[in-house]
Design an enzyme around this catalytic site. Sequence first.
Site, PDB file in Angstrom:
ATOM      1  N   GLU A  88       4.895   6.549  -8.161  1.00 36.98           N
ATOM      2  CA  GLU A  88       4.194   5.264  -8.043  1.00 36.98           C
ATOM      3  C   GLU A  88       2.851   5.586  -7.406  1.00 36.98           C
ATOM      4  OE1 GLU A  88       5.304   2.422  -9.156  1.00 36.98           O
ATOM      5  OE2 GLU A  88       7.410   2.875  -9.524  1.00 36.98           O
TER       6      GLU A  88
ATOM      7  N   GLU B 109     -10.601   4.068  -6.507  1.00 39.05           N
ATOM      8  CA  GLU B 109      -9.803   3.086  -5.783  1.00 39.05           C
ATOM      9  C   GLU B 109     -10.556   2.745  -4.487  1.00 39.05           C
ATOM     10  OE1 GLU B 109      -5.906   4.674  -4.900  1.00 39.05           O
ATOM     11  OE2 GLU B 109      -4.974   2.753  -5.345  1.00 39.05           O
TER      12      GLU B 109
ATOM     13  N   LYS C 114      10.816  10.393   4.037  1.00 42.36           N
ATOM     14  CA  LYS C 114       9.705  10.763   4.908  1.00 42.36           C
ATOM     15  C   LYS C 114       8.631   9.685   4.815  1.00 42.36           C
ATOM     16  CE  LYS C 114       5.891  12.518   4.523  1.00 42.36           C
ATOM     17  NZ  LYS C 114       5.133  11.733   5.510  1.00 42.36           N
TER      18      LYS C 114
ATOM     19  N   CYS D  64      -2.151  -0.771  -3.947  1.00 45.58           N
ATOM     20  CA  CYS D  64      -2.347  -0.124  -5.250  1.00 45.58           C
ATOM     21  C   CYS D  64      -2.610  -1.175  -6.313  1.00 45.58           C
ATOM     22  CB  CYS D  64      -1.106   0.686  -5.601  1.00 45.58           C
ATOM     23  SG  CYS D  64       0.391  -0.284  -5.447  1.00 45.58           S
TER      24      CYS D  64
END
Length: 492
Positions: A264, A395, A188, A298
């Site tokens: 992850e 982040e 997906k 990331c």
Amino acid sequence: MSSGPDASREAAVVDGVPKQLYIGGTWRDAGGGGTLDVDDPSTGDVLCAVADGTVADGDAALAAAHAAFPDWRDTAPRERGEVLRRAFELMTERTDDLALLMTLEMGKPLEESRGEIAYAAAFLRWYAEEAVRIDGRFTTSENGKGRILTMRRPVGPCVFITPWNFPMAMGTRKVGPAIAAGCTMVVKPAQQTPLSMLALAAILEEAGLPGGVCNVVTTHSTAEVMAPLIADPRARKLSFTGSTPIGKKLIEQSAEQVLRVSMELGGNAPFLVFEDADLDAAIEGALMAKMRNIGEACTSANRFLVHEAVADDFARRLAHELGSMKVGRGTEEGVRVGPLIDEAAVDKVTELVGDAVDRGAQVLTGGERVGDRGHFYAPTVLAGVDPDARVNHEEIFGPVAPITTFSSDDEAIERANDTEYGLVAYAYTRDLARAFKVMEGLDTGMIGLNQGLVSNAGAPFGGVKQSGFGREGGPEGLGEYLETRYVAMNVP
Ligand code: NAP
């Protein structure tokens, strides 16, 4: 879509991708015929629509993966590898079209999209080579009588969920090793960037992958469609790339049937520049670590920790470089910084910069959005950032480089580790003893030593702490799709 001379090529590339679900080797509409729009983040215009899969479609995809598993598991390793090798070749031949497609749906400059296609294809090639090297071991037991045999078996049908920021590579990093290991899968992709994954499915089909091995479901009802698959005993593994908050939810859901899980997740990478660093190299690495993917990675350098003796020089040079980068639509010549993925991303970056400035940070360049169409934010360097500012703890996922200073190695390492994340860190030093102190002292799964890029198909990519667990790439990445079976042999 643009109105320039390339508009018809853009339309042709988008038209060339299947827009349906890929289930059991057949392209089909979503049950109920629903569709979901895919936007161009540089304009906000709708590029096309893809099938909006339902819960029943998700179930059909898992049923197809489950049905295809025994044959695929028993397919000769060389044959599995050759499908991957052909897919690598097809992807490489079509780099220009696939790169344009990615730029249209995700926004990154064309040159970077080409780089991602090469990176994504490298996983197909690496695991094509690895498919024939899956081994076990054989040994005599301690008492000299029995024998110990271990064999490595494919885990089984897998569920993959991927993010929008690397729409092709985050797919091949999972699909490549899973195919090599003999697993089947339901993938997906992120609803904002489904086209690259659909293009990958079409390539795998053309490369000869049997129907049912790789199934793709695009959907707007993500949680509703995916939760039943994670809870379904036909699935044996979940591999997720995305944010830490969603990862935590999925770990909880996976507990239900003790699903094997790879995560992850997010990062908050420190970029350390020591006083003995080669500053030219550090600036070059900083540009790569910060500006790759518009800062939406990331692995993006989130916090610059620079020794006080070189901080002013480093900040001035970084501001000069970022301030001269061209911002614009990723398809335009010379553009180095494309749009952020959506308006929420621009709002978040604006908020984080505002918080840093309120706490006394100085804006050396940027610090504002660009234009009123699309989701552009100017490359930004902030100096004198308070260690407690939100940019140092959240982040950023945008082109903002906050700089704080340190005065000793111990302080640098302590501050670098002051985060719940542990994906990657970068360090610039020419001193071998200091390099080892840093490599051994940092709590991250990966370290770029005098290097601003760690991604490599042959290397184990992944994090510790709340950046997740499991590795993608290299032999470790294949191990994620294999179970070890031990046979105790009685040899009279
Ligand atoms: P996200 O919001 O967590 O979404 C990632 C994927 O999860 C998308 O496909 C999304 O689907 C799906 N999803 C969302 N909610 C779900 C739910 N309840 N159940 C099942 N699936 C769900 O992350 P993102 O914004 O796309 O990606 C950025 C994040 O990914 C950042 O935190 C970044 O650090 C991380 N990332 C990590 C790595 C790594 O290797 N460690 C690599 C790349 C990115 P929809 O499309 O429907 O929302």
